[in-house]
Design an enzyme around this catalytic site. Structure first.
Site, PDB file in Angstrom:
ATOM      1  N   LYS A  31       8.428 -31.388 -29.066  1.00 52.33           N
ATOM      2  CA  LYS A  31       7.042 -30.933 -29.083  1.00 52.33           C
ATOM      3  C   LYS A  31       6.160 -32.097 -29.469  1.00 52.33           C
ATOM      4  CE  LYS A  31       4.737 -27.011 -28.481  1.00 52.33           C
ATOM      5  NZ  LYS A  31       5.121 -25.816 -27.717  1.00 52.33           N
TER       6      LYS A  31
HETATM    7  P1  NAD Z   1      -5.149 -22.024 -25.513  1.00 55.31           P
HETATM    8  O1  NAD Z   1      -5.747 -23.193 -26.178  1.00 55.31           O
HETATM    9  O2  NAD Z   1      -5.290 -21.862 -24.041  1.00 55.31           O
HETATM   10  O3  NAD Z   1      -5.702 -20.666 -26.151  1.00 55.31           O
HETATM   11  C1  NAD Z   1      -5.731 -20.393 -27.517  1.00 55.31           C
HETATM   12  C2  NAD Z   1      -6.786 -19.320 -27.732  1.00 55.31           C
HETATM   13  O4  NAD Z   1      -6.750 -18.890 -29.087  1.00 55.31           O
HETATM   14  C3  NAD Z   1      -8.205 -19.828 -27.453  1.00 55.31           C
HETATM   15  O5  NAD Z   1      -8.904 -18.869 -26.691  1.00 55.31           O
HETATM   16  C4  NAD Z   1      -8.795 -19.981 -28.852  1.00 55.31           C
HETATM   17  O6  NAD Z   1     -10.206 -19.817 -28.870  1.00 55.31           O
HETATM   18  C5  NAD Z   1      -8.075 -18.879 -29.589  1.00 55.31           C
HETATM   19  N1  NAD Z   1      -8.038 -19.092 -31.036  1.00 55.31           N
HETATM   20  C6  NAD Z   1      -7.924 -20.245 -31.722  1.00 55.31           C
HETATM   21  N2  NAD Z   1      -7.949 -20.037 -33.031  1.00 55.31           N
HETATM   22  C7  NAD Z   1      -8.078 -18.700 -33.190  1.00 55.31           C
HETATM   23  C8  NAD Z   1      -8.169 -17.858 -34.318  1.00 55.31           C
HETATM   24  N3  NAD Z   1      -8.135 -18.340 -35.553  1.00 55.31           N
HETATM   25  N4  NAD Z   1      -8.280 -16.526 -34.120  1.00 55.31           N
HETATM   26  C9  NAD Z   1      -8.320 -16.020 -32.871  1.00 55.31           C
HETATM   27  N5  NAD Z   1      -8.249 -16.777 -31.761  1.00 55.31           N
HETATM   28  C10 NAD Z   1      -8.133 -18.094 -31.918  1.00 55.31           C
HETATM   29  O7  NAD Z   1      -3.620 -22.016 -25.962  1.00 55.31           O
HETATM   30  P2  NAD Z   1      -2.379 -21.325 -25.244  1.00 55.31           P
HETATM   31  O8  NAD Z   1      -1.765 -22.311 -24.349  1.00 55.31           O
HETATM   32  O9  NAD Z   1      -2.774 -19.979 -24.732  1.00 55.31           O
HETATM   33  O10 NAD Z   1      -1.388 -21.161 -26.489  1.00 55.31           O
HETATM   34  C11 NAD Z   1      -1.467 -20.067 -27.394  1.00 55.31           C
HETATM   35  C12 NAD Z   1      -0.143 -19.918 -28.123  1.00 55.31           C
HETATM   36  O11 NAD Z   1       0.894 -19.744 -27.148  1.00 55.31           O
HETATM   37  C13 NAD Z   1       0.286 -21.130 -28.962  1.00 55.31           C
HETATM   38  O12 NAD Z   1       1.013 -20.666 -30.090  1.00 55.31           O
HETATM   39  C14 NAD Z   1       1.227 -21.867 -28.039  1.00 55.31           C
HETATM   40  O13 NAD Z   1       2.156 -22.673 -28.736  1.00 55.31           O
HETATM   41  C15 NAD Z   1       1.914 -20.710 -27.353  1.00 55.31           C
HETATM   42  N6  NAD Z   1       2.532 -21.047 -26.069  1.00 55.31           N
HETATM   43  C16 NAD Z   1       1.806 -21.559 -25.031  1.00 55.31           C
HETATM   44  C17 NAD Z   1       2.443 -21.851 -23.831  1.00 55.31           C
HETATM   45  C18 NAD Z   1       1.690 -22.328 -22.614  1.00 55.31           C
HETATM   46  O14 NAD Z   1       2.309 -22.393 -21.541  1.00 55.31           O
HETATM   47  N7  NAD Z   1       0.432 -22.650 -22.686  1.00 55.31           N
HETATM   48  C19 NAD Z   1       3.828 -21.653 -23.707  1.00 55.31           C
HETATM   49  C20 NAD Z   1       4.539 -21.125 -24.785  1.00 55.31           C
HETATM   50  C21 NAD Z   1       3.879 -20.826 -25.953  1.00 55.31           C
END
Ligand code: NAD
Length: 480
Positions: free
Chosen positions: A111
């Site tokens: 990561k």
């Molecule tokens: P992203 O940046 O696209 O979205 C995150 C969202 O959460 C944003 O809309 C942001 O405004 C919101 N956010 C941030 N802080 C917040 C808070 N305190 N309260 C409420 N909302 C809040 O990120 P993502 O890619 O969707 O990732 C989200 C989670 O999913 C992370 O834990 C990431 O590790 C996990 N994840 C993502 C992927 C991927 O393919 N993108 C894959 C596996 C896991």
């Protein structure tokens, strides 16, 4: 380190992952040496680099952590957030090891993260910063198609992956497999159909699989299907938005709550996910959205009455301070590590079923795996088979129509059936099929342990048991 969402007695994210790991290995018969070898993070590289922007040099700190190299390349996203720190990156790298093993993606866990608030920089500046970070990682083989392959995570997406791929290619002009150095690229830069929505799609497939098992539905104190289930989602970013969109648009679930950075929206009659997303894009947050009650303390909505809670933002949001107030009988961890080890204990005691992160959000790495294979094979999935498949189906349809005519039966096929049946599978259909198959198979493997062993009482422990066993076999095969 940001601990604002955690109480003082709470372990760090990495310690939390270790506690869950230890709970599982206590039920296994691993040698103590092997147990430690699997648990510890192999290496974390920290880089500080300067970029001249707005007339001054700005120094940025970034990390790339490699948890386990029992299989290579290692794989894991790159996160852009101001709160990124070593403990977090190492916890996320460990989860990647277990996740890849669980869904049988042939990778070790890694990561990366960059301490930056992407919203503070314009696109051109972000490109310079991303390329510089990539340069630092590429020159140490921490980005390399055979060794370490990043992907998007919080704060990054297709655009950043395209910059990283291009940076790698500039530095390795004769590497014919250069495009495979990173996944999550846009389709016109070597990406694959269906990657953007893959993690959210995986969350949907996980829930569909869960709801295929009456025994599991009952364990959560629920009944029926996904249709009509009240769902609260935290984080309407890549993962949360797609999960909410598919669950409401295709499975009849009702999104009753959406929690974002600046507060939460609540409407028992259901929120229009597209409209909320459009509002956020335009106004920068959920405040002011019509047709819903607005709560300034967004996190409080995690505690509202609902059937399914989907934390899809960040880690540690369900912790010792609020675990006792959570009312959802089913939590699906779309984010990584949203439930701390202490909260997990409390929720388990209270009978809440948690579909764990290493399974629930594995759709992203699964489709990343397909993209990596596509890049290495230099051909789009389905390109050779699609028309051959269509021609064979056409033969069958023609023959059935001939037989029906000859015998005077007068059977006709509905135009819809004919169109769907005659269409050969393109890349998107194949990606979805592979993802669905992966999510079903991984759920089955967890489920067998969950229901098959008297000493396993939750899906998370089951998931750890399945994946640790696979990693251990891999190390043993290497003679460790
Ligand atoms: P992203 O940046 O696209 O979205 C995150 C969202 O959460 C944003 O809309 C942001 O405004 C919101 N956010 C941030 N802080 C917040 C808070 N305190 N309260 C409420 N909302 C809040 O990120 P993502 O890619 O969707 O990732 C989200 C989670 O999913 C992370 O834990 C990431 O590790 C996990 N994840 C993502 C992927 C991927 O393919 N993108 C894959 C596996 C896991």
């Amino acid at each position: 380190m940001d601990t604002s969402h955690q109480t003082l007695n709470e372990p760090s994210f990495r310690e939390s992952v270790d506690i869950m790991f230890n709970r599982a290995v206590a039920l296994m018969d691993l040698s103590p040496g092997l147990e430690e070898k699997i648990r510890v993070c192999n290496a974390t590289y920290t880089v500080r680099f300067g970029v001249r922007l707005r007339g001054a040099i700005h120094t940025f700190t970034g990390y790339r952590s490699v948890h386990s190299e029992h299989m290579e390349p290692v794989k894991g996203g790159i996160r852009f957030a101001p709160t990124v720190h070593q403990d977090e990156v190492e916890a996320l790298a460990a989860l990647m090891t277990y996740k890849c093993a669980l869904v049988e993606a042939p990778f070790g866990g890694s990561k990366g993260g960059l301490c930056i608030d992407p919203r503070e920089w314009d696109e051109h500046e972000l490109e310079q910063i991303t390329r510089r970070f990539a340069y630092e990682l590429v020159k140490r083989d921490l980005i390399n198609p055979a060794q370490n392959v990043p992907a998007p995570d919080m704060g990054t997406g297709e655009r950043e992956m395209a910059w990283i791929a291009d940076q790698y290619k500039r530095m390795n002009t004769t590497d014919i497999n250069g495009a495979a150095c990173v996944t999550g690229k846009p389709p016109n830069a070597g990406g694959i159909a269906g990657r953007v929505e893959a993690t959210g799609r995986g969350v949907q497939y996980s829930l569909r699989e869960f709801f295929r098992h009456p025994e599991d539905i009952k364990a959560a104190g629920l009944s029926g299907s996904l249709d009509g289930k009240r769902v609260v989602v935290q984080g309407l970013g890549n993962v949360g938005y797609h999960a909410a969109k598919f669950l409401s648009g295709e499975d009849g679930a009702v999104i009753t709550g959406i929690i974002e950075r600046d507060g939460a929206l609540h409407n028992e009659a259901g929120l229009d996910v597209e409209a909320v997303r459009a509002w956020i894009v335009k106004h920068g947050g959920v405040a002011g959205f019509p047709d819903a009650n607005h709560h300034t303390d967004g996190a409080a909505l995690l505690e509202v009455d609902c059937d399914i809670l989907i934390p899809a933002a960040l880690e540690g949001v369900i912790n010792l301070s609020n675990a006792n107030n959570i009312k959802a009988p089913l939590i699906i961890e779309a984010a990584n590590g949203p439930v701390t080890a202490g909260a997990d204990d409390i929720l388990r005691e209270r009978g809440c079923v948690i579909i764990p992160d290493m399974y629930a959000n594995a759709g992203g790495v699964t489709v990343s795996y397909f993209e990596w294979v596509k890049n290495l094979s230099h051909i789009r999935f389905g390109r050779m088979q699609r028309r051959a498949e269509e021609a064979r189906h056409q033969l069958l349809v023609d023959e059935l129509e001939r037989l029906s005519g000859d015998k005077g039966l007068g059977w006709t096929m509905s135009p819809d059936f004919k169109r769907n049946y005659l269409r050969g599978a393109g890349e998107l259909e194949l990606v979805r099929s592979g993802l669905d198959d992966t999510m079903r198979a991984a759920y089955q493997s967890m489920r067998e342990v969950w229901h098959g062993r008297d000493d396993v009482h939750d899906l998370r422990t089951a998931a750890y048991l399945v994946s640790i066993d696979k990693v251990a076999s891999s190390y043993r095969a290497k003679g460790l």
